[in-house]
Enzyme design. Structure first.
Site, PDB file in Angstrom:
ATOM      1  N   GLU A 148      -2.250  -1.937  -4.232  1.00  0.00           N
ATOM      2  CA  GLU A 148      -2.558  -0.866  -3.277  1.00  0.00           C
ATOM      3  C   GLU A 148      -3.644  -1.291  -2.292  1.00  0.00           C
ATOM      4  OE1 GLU A 148      -4.323   2.666  -5.036  1.00  0.00           O
ATOM      5  OE2 GLU A 148      -3.668   3.894  -3.340  1.00  0.00           O
ATOM      6  N   GLU A 154     -14.166   1.710   0.399  1.00  0.00           N
ATOM      7  CA  GLU A 154     -14.075   1.659  -1.068  1.00  0.00           C
ATOM      8  C   GLU A 154     -14.022   0.237  -1.608  1.00  0.00           C
ATOM      9  OE1 GLU A 154     -11.437   4.532  -3.041  1.00  0.00           O
ATOM     10  OE2 GLU A 154     -11.156   5.465  -1.094  1.00  0.00           O
ATOM     11  N   ASP A 181      -0.781   4.087   0.366  1.00  0.00           N
ATOM     12  CA  ASP A 181      -1.433   5.396   0.227  1.00  0.00           C
ATOM     13  C   ASP A 181      -1.715   5.891   1.646  1.00  0.00           C
ATOM     14  OD1 ASP A 181      -3.556   7.345   0.086  1.00  0.00           O
ATOM     15  OD2 ASP A 181      -4.122   6.610  -1.899  1.00  0.00           O
ATOM     16  N   HIS A 184      -5.411   5.909   2.886  1.00  0.00           N
ATOM     17  CA  HIS A 184      -5.983   4.600   3.248  1.00  0.00           C
ATOM     18  C   HIS A 184      -5.294   4.039   4.504  1.00  0.00           C
ATOM     19  CE1 HIS A 184      -8.067   4.801  -0.485  1.00  0.00           C
ATOM     20  NE2 HIS A 184      -6.998   4.646  -1.235  1.00  0.00           N
ATOM     21  N   HIS A 207       1.549   6.823  -2.257  1.00  0.00           N
ATOM     22  CA  HIS A 207       0.616   7.935  -2.504  1.00  0.00           C
ATOM     23  C   HIS A 207       0.539   8.764  -1.232  1.00  0.00           C
ATOM     24  CE1 HIS A 207      -1.996   6.059  -5.952  1.00  0.00           C
ATOM     25  NE2 HIS A 207      -0.868   6.599  -6.387  1.00  0.00           N
ATOM     26  N   ARG A 213      -7.662  13.590   3.113  1.00  0.00           N
ATOM     27  CA  ARG A 213      -7.361  13.470   1.679  1.00  0.00           C
ATOM     28  C   ARG A 213      -7.131  14.833   1.015  1.00  0.00           C
ATOM     29  NH1 ARG A 213      -9.394   8.444  -2.226  1.00  0.00           N
ATOM     30  NH2 ARG A 213      -7.224   7.861  -2.555  1.00  0.00           N
ATOM     31  N   GLU A 242      -1.951  12.295  -4.339  1.00  0.00           N
ATOM     32  CA  GLU A 242      -3.273  11.929  -4.881  1.00  0.00           C
ATOM     33  C   GLU A 242      -4.303  12.544  -3.927  1.00  0.00           C
ATOM     34  OE1 GLU A 242      -5.070   7.843  -6.569  1.00  0.00           O
ATOM     35  OE2 GLU A 242      -4.775   7.877  -4.413  1.00  0.00           O
TER      36      GLU A 242
HETATM   37  C1  LER Z   1      -6.356   4.985  -5.998  1.00  0.00           C
HETATM   38  O1  LER Z   1      -4.964   5.160  -5.932  1.00  0.00           O
HETATM   39  C2  LER Z   1      -6.962   5.094  -4.659  1.00  0.00           C
HETATM   40  O2  LER Z   1      -6.317   5.491  -3.732  1.00  0.00           O
HETATM   41  C3  LER Z   1      -8.362   4.698  -4.451  1.00  0.00           C
HETATM   42  O3  LER Z   1      -8.942   5.505  -3.469  1.00  0.00           O
HETATM   43  C4  LER Z   1      -9.240   4.609  -5.640  1.00  0.00           C
HETATM   44  O4  LER Z   1      -8.830   3.675  -6.543  1.00  0.00           O
HETATM   45 MN    MN Z   2      -4.137   5.869  -3.868  1.00  0.00          MN
END
Ligand code: LER
Ligand code: MN
Length: 268
Positions: A148, A154, A181, A184, A207, A213, A242
């Site tokens: 991912e 992060e 995701d 991100h 995700h 978010r 998520e």
């Molecule tokens: C986890 O899927 C994620 O998106 C991150 O922000 C933290 O591990």
């Molecule tokens: Mn994620």
């Protein structure tokens, strides 16, 4: 495409997953809302009663598309790119135990924050080496791993789909793909739909969260265009929500389902 919802099987400091106590209550609630799957965030599979978990999942008719592993880093500091060989070995061992669990549940294993936060050549080299070892084990067990890309705030190691694809090339294993995701990707990808096309058949899992978010519909991410790009590459997997517990986790789960039903009906 099918919808799933991310749930933690134990208390966690990571705020974008639900942990409200009793797992069974959460599974019942998610199934009742119409989700077809539940993604499980698991710090340590050793702490789980797998037989009971499988009974619950079967009872509520929920698939497990993927298992999240980042809590092993967040709570215990285990990382696949750690400068200490001893910690790397423990992190690899932990991922192998996630792979064993994933085999039981028919799930994929997420390689997210378990790679740690440090960027640069040496952490990258150590990560490729460790991921290669995890990939060999996963291939033996018939389990897929999903790397991912995570936003720069992060981690400094692998922020974009392009960087993720370069790692996949180096590993050269069919069982390793990407997890995109939207939270991100919205920060890091020049154009998310192009990145979906570039990932193509290497995109194994998704995700979803809006730009802030929160639940889809609470921000400005263009889900219609995004789903169009997923359809164009023939993606048939899960969209796993998520998201932040805003205004609370149950309402967020409800609003996510309502958003997809109202916007896309049965066509997702
Ligand atoms: C986890 O899927 C994620 O998106 C991150 O922000 C933290 O591990
Ligand atoms: Mn994620």
């Amino acid at each position: 495409m099918k919808l799933s919802f991310v749930v933690s099987v134990q208390p966690t400091r990571f705020e974008a997953v639900a942990y409200e106590g009793e797992l069974e209550k959460q599974l019942a609630f998610i199934a009742e809302l119409g989700y077809q799957g539940v993604e499980l965030a698991v710090r340590d599979p050793a702490s789980l009663d797998v037989g009971n978990l499988k009974r619950l999942l079967q009872g509520y008719g929920l698939a497990v598309p993927a298992i999240g592993t980042g809590q092993a880093y967040i709570e215990e500091g285990l990382s696949l790119a750690h400068p200490s060989g001893e910690i790397r070995t423990r992190a690899i061992g932990r991922i192998k135990s996630h792979i064993d669990l994933a085999r039981e549940l028919g799930a994929m294993v997420i390689i997210g924050l378990i790679r740690g936060e440090e960027g640069g050549d040496e952490p990258r080299r150590l990560f490729v080496e460790a991921l290669g070892e995890c990939a060999s084990y996963a291939a033996e067990k018939g389990v897929k791993l999903v790397l991912e890309p995570i936003n720069r705030y992060e981690t400094k190691l692998i922020n974009t789909v392009e960087e993720g694809l370069a790692i996949l090339d180096e590993i050269g294993s069919d069982v390793v793909g990407l997890l995109l995701d939207t939270f991100h990707a919205n920060i890091e990808e020049p154009w998310v739909e192009d990145s979906v096309r570039k990932a193509g058949g290497k995109l194994f899992h998704v995700h979803i969260a809006d730009s802030n978010r929160r639940f889809p519909g609470a921000g400005h991410f263009d889900f219609r265009s995004f789903l169009g790009s997923l359809r164009a590459i023939g993606y048939e997997g899960f969209l796993s929500a998520e998201i932040l517990p805003w205004p609370d986790m149950n309402e967020a789960a409800r609003r996510t389902m309502a958003f997809f039903r109202e916007s896309f009906g049965q066509e997702i």
